[in-house]
Design an enzyme around this catalytic site. Structure first.
Site, PDB file in Angstrom:
ATOM      1  N   PHE A 110       0.835  -1.199   0.000  1.00 19.43           N
ATOM      2  CA  PHE A 110       0.000   0.000   0.000  1.00 19.43           C
ATOM      3  C   PHE A 110       0.873   1.254   0.000  1.00 19.43           C
ATOM      4  O   PHE A 110       1.790   1.393   0.823  1.00 19.43           O
ATOM      5  CB  PHE A 110      -0.902  -0.027   1.234  1.00 19.43           C
ATOM      6  N   SER A 178       3.289  -6.780   2.104  1.00 20.32           N
ATOM      7  CA  SER A 178       2.195  -6.024   2.702  1.00 20.32           C
ATOM      8  C   SER A 178       0.889  -6.295   1.948  1.00 20.32           C
ATOM      9  O   SER A 178       0.484  -7.455   1.834  1.00 20.32           O
ATOM     10  CB  SER A 178       2.542  -4.536   2.743  1.00 20.32           C
ATOM     11  N   MET A 179       0.221  -5.272   1.416  1.00 26.16           N
ATOM     12  CA  MET A 179      -0.976  -5.558   0.613  1.00 26.16           C
ATOM     13  C   MET A 179      -0.618  -6.343  -0.646  1.00 26.16           C
ATOM     14  O   MET A 179      -1.449  -7.073  -1.186  1.00 26.16           O
ATOM     15  CB  MET A 179      -1.713  -4.268   0.259  1.00 26.16           C
ATOM     16  N   TRP A 203      -0.969  -8.345   4.315  1.00 26.70           N
ATOM     17  CA  TRP A 203      -2.104  -7.637   4.905  1.00 26.70           C
ATOM     18  C   TRP A 203      -3.272  -7.801   3.954  1.00 26.70           C
ATOM     19  O   TRP A 203      -3.171  -7.576   2.749  1.00 26.70           O
ATOM     20  CB  TRP A 203      -1.789  -6.151   5.076  1.00 26.70           C
ATOM     21  N   ASP A 224       6.306  -5.968  13.862  1.00 27.64           N
ATOM     22  CA  ASP A 224       5.402  -5.402  12.851  1.00 27.64           C
ATOM     23  C   ASP A 224       4.114  -4.916  13.519  1.00 27.64           C
ATOM     24  O   ASP A 224       3.344  -5.711  14.073  1.00 27.64           O
ATOM     25  CB  ASP A 224       5.089  -6.458  11.794  1.00 27.64           C
ATOM     26  N   HIS A 256       7.648  -4.024   9.828  1.00 29.16           N
ATOM     27  CA  HIS A 256       6.949  -4.144   8.557  1.00 29.16           C
ATOM     28  C   HIS A 256       7.832  -3.713   7.384  1.00 29.16           C
ATOM     29  O   HIS A 256       7.715  -4.250   6.279  1.00 29.16           O
ATOM     30  CB  HIS A 256       5.672  -3.296   8.590  1.00 29.16           C
TER      31      HIS A 256
END
Length: 306
Positions: A110, A178-179, A203, A224, A256
Site C-alpha cells: 500500500f 504487505s498488501m 495484509w 510489525d 513491517h
C-alpha cells in the site's frame, strides 16, 4: 607276401575330417545370448537428472550471497505494455545455455512504489529466475486489485515480453509485500497452476489461505505493528490446510519495513523455497528441513518438502 603300402596323395583322402561351421541362425542366437548376458552384468544406469536444475550445487554461502551464479540484465516495461498492470522491470539471467527459467512476479504494498521491492529483482534473478517487479496501478490499490495486476503481469511476462523465450511458462510463482503479500495469497488461491507463492508480511481484509493448493511460504516480523504476525501472517499460515508444502518464518528484531530493504534472511529462505518448488530442485531441501536453528528468526514452522 604282404601287399606294399599305398602311396600317399596330395589331396584329402576319404578319411580326412571335414570342418563343420554353425549356421547363420545359430550364430544369431549366440549373439543375442551374449548381448543379454552383458546387459544383465552391466550396472543399472542412473535416473536422468532433474531437467529444471539451474546453477551449481547450492551451499549456505551461495544462498546468502548478494549475487548468485548468474549474471543479470534488466529491461524496463513501460505502462501500457500489456493490459491490466502498470510499469515494471524485468531482471533475467544473460546465460540461457542451461535452458529456460522459471518466473516470479513481485508486487509492492500500500502506497509503496516499485523501488521498495526492487532489490528482490537482481537478487533472485542471479539465482536462475526471470523476475518482474511492479508498480501498482494506484498506490492505494487493495489486495484484490494487486492480485489481478500481478496475474496480468505474469501473463504478459510469459507470453509477450522480450524475454518470453527465456521462460518456461509452466513454472511460475508470485511474491509480494504487505498488501502485495495479501494479493499474493489471493493470486495463489485463484491460480493453482502456480508452482510457489511467498507472502511477505501480508495484509488483507480476507484470509484466502484455505483455498490455496500452491506451496506457500509466509513471512512475518516480530515488531510489525502495521500487519501484526498474530493477526495476519500466522493465521494465513495456519489456514493453509489444503496444501502439503508450507512454511512460516518470523523475523527477529524486524518490522513491517524490513522487507523493503535488502535482507539476507528473507533472501536465503525465499531462494530456497523458489528453487525447490519452481525448479523442483531437491538440492535445496537442506535449507528448509530439518528446520533451521536461525538466530535471526523468532519462529520457523515448516512441513518438510516432499
Amino acid at each position: 607276401m604282404a601287399p606294399p603300402p599305398s602311396t600317399p596323395t596330395d589331396g584329402p583322402s576319404e578319411r580326412t575330417p571335414v570342418k563343420l561351421f554353425p549356421s547363420r541362425a545359430l550364430m544369431a542366437i549366440f549373439a543375442v545370448l551374449a548381448a543379454l548376458a552383458f546387459a544383465l552384468a552391466a550396472p543399472a544406469q542412473a535416473a536422468p537428472a532433474n531437467p529444471y536444475e539451474r546453477g551449481p550445487a547450492p551451499t549456505w554461502a551461495s544462498i546468502t550471497a548478494e549475487t548468485g551464479p548468474f549474471t543479470v540484465a534488466s529491461v524496463t516495461v513501460p505502462s501500457g505494455s500489456g493490459p491490466g498492470f502498470n510499469t515494471g522491470t524485468v531482471y533475467f539471467p544473460i546465460d540461457n545455455s542451461q535452458g529456460t527459467f522459471g518466473s516470479v512476479v513481485i508486487m509492492p504494498g500500500f502506497v509503496a512504489p516499485q523501488a521498495e521491492i526492487a532489490w528482490y529483482g537482481p537478487r533472485l534473478a542471479s539465482q536462475g529466475f526471470v523476475v518482474m517487479t511492479l508498480d501498482s496501478n494506484a498506490l492505494w490499490d487493495f489486495p484484490t486489485d494487486r492480485s489481478n495486476q500481478q496475474l496480468a503481469a505474469l501473463t504478459y511476462l510469459t507470453t509477450q515480453s522480450v524475454v518470453k523465450n527465456r521462460i518456461d511458462p509452466k513454472r511460475s510463482a508470485v511474491m509480494g509485500w504487505s498488501m502485495g503479500g495479501g494479493g499474493t495469497l489471493e493470486s495463489a488461491a485463484s491460480t493453482p497452476s502456480l508452482k510457489a507463492a511467498i507472502a511477505l508480511a501480508p495484509w488483507d481484509v480476507i484470509n484466502p489461505s484455505s483455498q490455496i493448493k500452491v506451496p506457500t511460504m509466509v513471512f512475518g516480523a516480530d515488531g510489525d505493528t502495521v500487519a501484526p504476525v498474530s493477526t495476519f501472517a500466522l493465521p494465513a499460515y495456519n489456514e493453509l490446510t489444503n496444501v502439503r508444502n508450507k512454511a512460516f518464518v518470523e523475523l527477529r528484531n524486524a518490522d513491517h519495513f524490513t522487507f523493503a530493504a535488502a535482507n539476507t534472511t528473507v533472501a536465503e529462505y525465499s531462494i530456497a523455497w523458489l528453487k525447490r518448488f519452481i525448479d523442483n530442485d531437491t538440492r535445496y531441501n537442506q535449507f528448509l528441513c530439518p528446520i533451521p536453528n536461525d538466530p535471526n528468526t523468532v519462529a520457523f514452522l515448516n512441513t518438510c518438502p516432499l
